[in-house]
Scaffold this motif. Sequence first.
Motif, short mmCIF file in Angstrom:
data_model
loop_
_atom_site.label_atom_id
_atom_site.label_comp_id
_atom_site.label_asym_id
_atom_site.label_seq_id
_atom_site.Cartn_x
_atom_site.Cartn_y
_atom_site.Cartn_z
N ARG A 58 0.85 -1.18 0.00
CA ARG A 58 0.00 0.00 0.00
C ARG A 58 0.89 1.24 0.00
O ARG A 58 2.05 1.18 0.38
CB ARG A 58 -0.91 0.04 1.23
N TRP A 59 0.31 2.34 -0.40
CA TRP A 59 1.00 3.62 -0.42
C TRP A 59 0.14 4.63 0.32
O TRP A 59 -1.07 4.68 0.12
CB TRP A 59 1.27 4.08 -1.84
N ARG A 60 0.76 5.44 1.12
CA ARG A 60 0.07 6.50 1.85
C ARG A 60 0.23 7.80 1.07
O ARG A 60 1.35 8.17 0.70
CB ARG A 60 0.68 6.65 3.23
N TYR A 86 -3.52 2.84 -9.40
CA TYR A 86 -3.86 2.43 -8.04
C TYR A 86 -5.34 2.65 -7.81
O TYR A 86 -6.01 3.33 -8.58
CB TYR A 86 -3.07 3.26 -7.02
N ALA A 89 -7.52 2.13 -0.95
CA ALA A 89 -7.45 1.02 0.00
C ALA A 89 -8.02 1.46 1.35
O ALA A 89 -7.96 0.71 2.32
CB ALA A 89 -6.01 0.54 0.14
N TYR A 108 -4.99 5.89 1.66
CA TYR A 108 -4.12 4.77 1.34
C TYR A 108 -4.59 4.21 0.01
O TYR A 108 -5.80 4.16 -0.27
CB TYR A 108 -4.18 3.69 2.43
N MET A 110 -3.68 1.10 -3.18
CA MET A 110 -2.99 -0.13 -3.53
C MET A 110 -3.06 -0.31 -5.03
O MET A 110 -3.86 0.34 -5.70
CB MET A 110 -3.61 -1.33 -2.82
#
Length: 114
Positions: A58-60, A86, A89, A108, A110
């Motif tokens: 995941r990326w914030r 993306y 999430a 977030y 994904m």
Amino acid sequence: MTGLHGDAISIIHRTMGEPDVDGQPQESTTTHTVEGCSVQPVTHAGDVLFEQDIILGRWRVIGPQGIILSDLVDGDDTIEWDGHNYRLASAVQEYTPADGLGSHSELYMMEDHR
């Protein structure tokens, strides 16, 4: 990309438009680019499934001050960053301290394999 908030994300929103001559609604997209974001990788060890750990990347995303991301992105949108697609999430969270300084949005995302 320059500095901590040097990332730009593009939010691609799909809507069903007017029907074509055969009566099929046509999909249309709008893209909104948000500059001044910070995108950071986050890993989360998910549930154990059949005795195998599932790891979800995941990326914030921390949005710039003054941009309310919850007004721009919803669960069906595609978020494009660094040449990859993306999807959300998490829900978009808005942070507004009492003095208003440092208010920002966070989400977030994904990888989107749809």
